[in-house]
Design a protein around this motif. Sequence first.
Motif, mmCIF file in Angstrom:
data_model
loop_
_atom_site.group_PDB
_atom_site.id
_atom_site.type_symbol
_atom_site.label_atom_id
_atom_site.label_comp_id
_atom_site.label_asym_id
_atom_site.label_seq_id
_atom_site.Cartn_x
_atom_site.Cartn_y
_atom_site.Cartn_z
ATOM 1 N N VAL A 116 10.336 3.716 -0.228
ATOM 2 C CA VAL A 116 9.273 4.018 -0.645
ATOM 3 C C VAL A 116 9.692 2.404 -1.857
ATOM 4 O O VAL A 116 9.493 1.494 -2.125
ATOM 5 C CB VAL A 116 9.008 4.975 -1.458
ATOM 6 C CG1 VAL A 116 8.524 4.057 -2.936
ATOM 7 C CG2 VAL A 116 8.413 5.388 -0.374
ATOM 8 N N ALA A 119 10.609 -0.753 -0.225
ATOM 9 C CA ALA A 119 9.109 -1.702 0.127
ATOM 10 C C ALA A 119 8.990 -2.247 -1.209
ATOM 11 O O ALA A 119 8.334 -3.934 -1.300
ATOM 12 C CB ALA A 119 8.771 -0.478 0.652
ATOM 13 N N ILE A 126 1.943 -0.339 -0.650
ATOM 14 C CA ILE A 126 1.378 0.842 0.122
ATOM 15 C C ILE A 126 -0.563 0.653 -0.154
ATOM 16 O O ILE A 126 -1.228 0.582 -0.733
ATOM 17 C CB ILE A 126 1.218 2.364 -1.058
ATOM 18 C CG1 ILE A 126 3.202 2.229 -1.087
ATOM 19 C CG2 ILE A 126 1.334 2.526 0.568
ATOM 20 C CD1 ILE A 126 3.738 2.405 -0.232
ATOM 21 N N ALA A 201 5.706 3.247 3.632
ATOM 22 C CA ALA A 201 6.944 1.894 3.412
ATOM 23 C C ALA A 201 7.367 2.340 4.069
ATOM 24 O O ALA A 201 8.224 0.852 4.500
ATOM 25 C CB ALA A 201 7.187 2.836 1.674
#
Length: 251
Positions: A116, A119, A126, A201
């Motif tokens: 997460v 990304a 997201i 992610a």
Amino acid sequence: MDFDRDSVSRPFAEERRLVAEACRVLAARGLADGFLGHLSLRVDDERLLVRCRGPQERGLAWTTADDVHLVDLDGMPAGDAELDGWTTPHELPLHTEVLRTRPDAVAVAHAHPPAVVAADLAGLRIRPIVGAFDIPGARLAAGGVPVYKRAVLIRNRALAAEMTAAMGERPVVLLRGHGLTSAGATVAEAVLNAISVDQIARLALTIASAGGVLSNLPAEDLAELPDLGGGLNHATAWRHEIARLPHTSDL
């Protein structure tokens, strides 16, 4: 295997077990595989159970009900001997500000999922890139996952208020260079939402690294995805998460 042998006589024994199990799920899923991260559960308007840190901290993967303590919204112990030898998380305001400002929130999970963080830093939002692969995750992503853009330790109410403002009414907010905060009407919902965001992610990073281009699910496909109900999305999914926990004999 007895994860809570010392806590059966304390108030909210079942709730303490639930919080402890949820912490182990976060660790087992790789969202909080070290000693950072925590989870809380509101028990009434003024009190919450939260995973605390003790003198023999071992990390989330080894959380037991004895690590879960009852405090008020200011972090003060809300029972006899609740914090003897234990400390609340430095980021307790992250939990309490969500609980103060979001009446729909009963549980709050905070974790540091590497995918997460990566990304977001790579500029990958997201977004609903999947469909039936993860229907609740697709719906969550389609509604938007906001980002709190300060990479700080959320250790006071002022910073927590900034985070909740960024979060708005959404169930999950990303914390830049830090992790995520997920809220839910149940412990299971808070954790499962975090797992869905982490899965998206991971997929986004894999697609981008393979040279692919991320695109949103077509609106007609998103509309076609059925609501399979809480019995499957939450109850069955949560039983699965508990069942897949490692069997650790020394807990």
